[in-house]
Design a protein around this motif. Structure first.
Motif, short mmCIF file in Angstrom:
data_model
loop_
_atom_site.label_atom_id
_atom_site.label_comp_id
_atom_site.label_asym_id
_atom_site.label_seq_id
_atom_site.Cartn_x
_atom_site.Cartn_y
_atom_site.Cartn_z
N CYS A 189 3.41 9.15 0.82
CA CYS A 189 2.29 8.48 0.15
C CYS A 189 1.99 9.13 -1.19
CB CYS A 189 1.05 8.52 1.03
SG CYS A 189 1.08 7.41 2.45
N LEU A 190 2.05 10.45 -1.23
CA LEU A 190 1.81 11.14 -2.50
C LEU A 190 2.84 10.75 -3.54
CD1 LEU A 190 0.93 14.80 -1.39
CD2 LEU A 190 -0.62 12.89 -1.85
N LYS A 191 4.07 10.53 -3.10
CA LYS A 191 5.16 10.20 -4.03
C LYS A 191 5.08 8.76 -4.51
CE LYS A 191 8.44 13.51 -2.01
NZ LYS A 191 9.72 13.64 -1.25
N THR A 192 4.73 7.83 -3.60
CA THR A 192 4.79 6.41 -3.92
C THR A 192 3.46 5.80 -4.34
OG1 THR A 192 4.36 5.70 -1.65
CG2 THR A 192 6.66 6.15 -2.26
N GLY A 193 2.37 6.45 -3.97
CA GLY A 193 1.06 5.88 -4.24
C GLY A 193 0.58 4.93 -3.16
N ALA A 194 1.39 4.70 -2.13
CA ALA A 194 0.96 3.84 -1.01
C ALA A 194 -0.17 4.51 -0.25
CB ALA A 194 2.13 3.57 -0.08
N LEU A 195 -1.00 3.68 0.35
CA LEU A 195 -2.12 4.19 1.13
C LEU A 195 -1.81 4.08 2.62
CD1 LEU A 195 -5.15 2.66 -0.79
CD2 LEU A 195 -4.14 4.94 -1.02
N PRO A 196 -2.19 5.08 3.41
CA PRO A 196 -1.94 5.03 4.86
C PRO A 196 -2.78 3.94 5.52
CG PRO A 196 -3.30 6.93 4.32
CD PRO A 196 -2.85 6.35 3.01
N GLU A 197 -2.26 3.44 6.63
CA GLU A 197 -2.92 2.37 7.36
C GLU A 197 -4.21 2.85 8.00
OE1 GLU A 197 -2.07 -0.48 11.25
OE2 GLU A 197 -0.44 0.66 10.32
N ARG A 198 -5.25 2.04 7.87
CA ARG A 198 -6.52 2.30 8.54
C ARG A 198 -6.78 1.19 9.55
NH1 ARG A 198 -9.41 6.35 6.11
NH2 ARG A 198 -8.51 7.07 4.14
#
Length: 214
Positions: A189-198
């Protein structure tokens, strides 16, 4: 993982109580094993430093007569893997939540942090307390489930294994209080900017009901 949001989280990695008593000491972590989870804590710290995510190290303090985390004892000191790594802020606490009686909230606000990534010990005690406290103050929270751990309990309410405690608490956290993910997923996530699922309480409950009915 969800798509990248318009606003990138301003994260801080909160490293909770990674102290020697958990490493085979008077409160030895059993699940996941400390030897595995502490590697992931260190990995998260290294990834945070590489991504310019601020790192806050928390330390539990107890009186010299305490059986765990006693002031001046080896068990009460930070684990070497954490002590040797750089940090942006250091907090000593005496209660489970890292916010109670400390300057943590003020420091986070001063640094415009809006998202906390929690690692360290224990899943069901200081991590849980800190996460719930953070949510009540308006922070978004992430929790790395393989960079933490639990111990078993037996008391007048019954018995629960370390694995049971860890599993149940992570399921509860994912339902409302935090995005629960593995360290490797968070690093990505830090590398891609994606956000983890909530998730939500309602959706989590509906899935459980459907599972039970199947």
């Amino acid at each position: 993982m969800s798509d990248k949001a318009n606003t990138t989280p301003r994260r801080a990695l909160i490293v909770v109580d990674v102290q020697n008593d958990y490493d085979g000491g008077n409160l030895a972590i059993q699940h996941p094993p400390f030897r595995d989870s502490v590697v992931n804590v260190a990995r998260a710290m290294d990834a945070a430093a590489a991504a310019a995510v601020k790192v806050v190290v928390i330390k539990q303090m107890a009186p010299e007569t305490s059986l765990i985390f006693a002031k001046g004892s080896h068990g009460g000191e930070l684990h070497p893997e954490i002590a040797r790594r750089s940090r942006d802020h250091y907090v000593e606490k005496t209660l489970p939540s890292a916010f109670t009686g400390t300057d943590l909230e003020a420091w986070l606000r001063a640094n415009a942090i809006d998202t906390l990534t929690v690692v360290g010990y224990m899943t069901h005690n200081c991590d849980l307390s800190t996460i719930i406290h953070a949510v009540h103050m308006g922070f978004a929270v992430e929790f790395l489930s393989d960079a933490t751990g639990s111990v078993p309990y037996a008391n007048s309410a019954g018995y629960a294994s370390a694995e049971d405690i860890h599993r149940v608490v992570t399921v509860i956290l994912q339902s409302r209080f935090a995005a629960v993910l593995k360290t490797a997923e968070w690093v990505e996530c830090l590398k891609t900017g994606a956000l983890p699922e909530r998730d939500t309480i309602y959706a989590s409950n509906q899935r459980a009901l459907a599972r039970n009915a199947a």
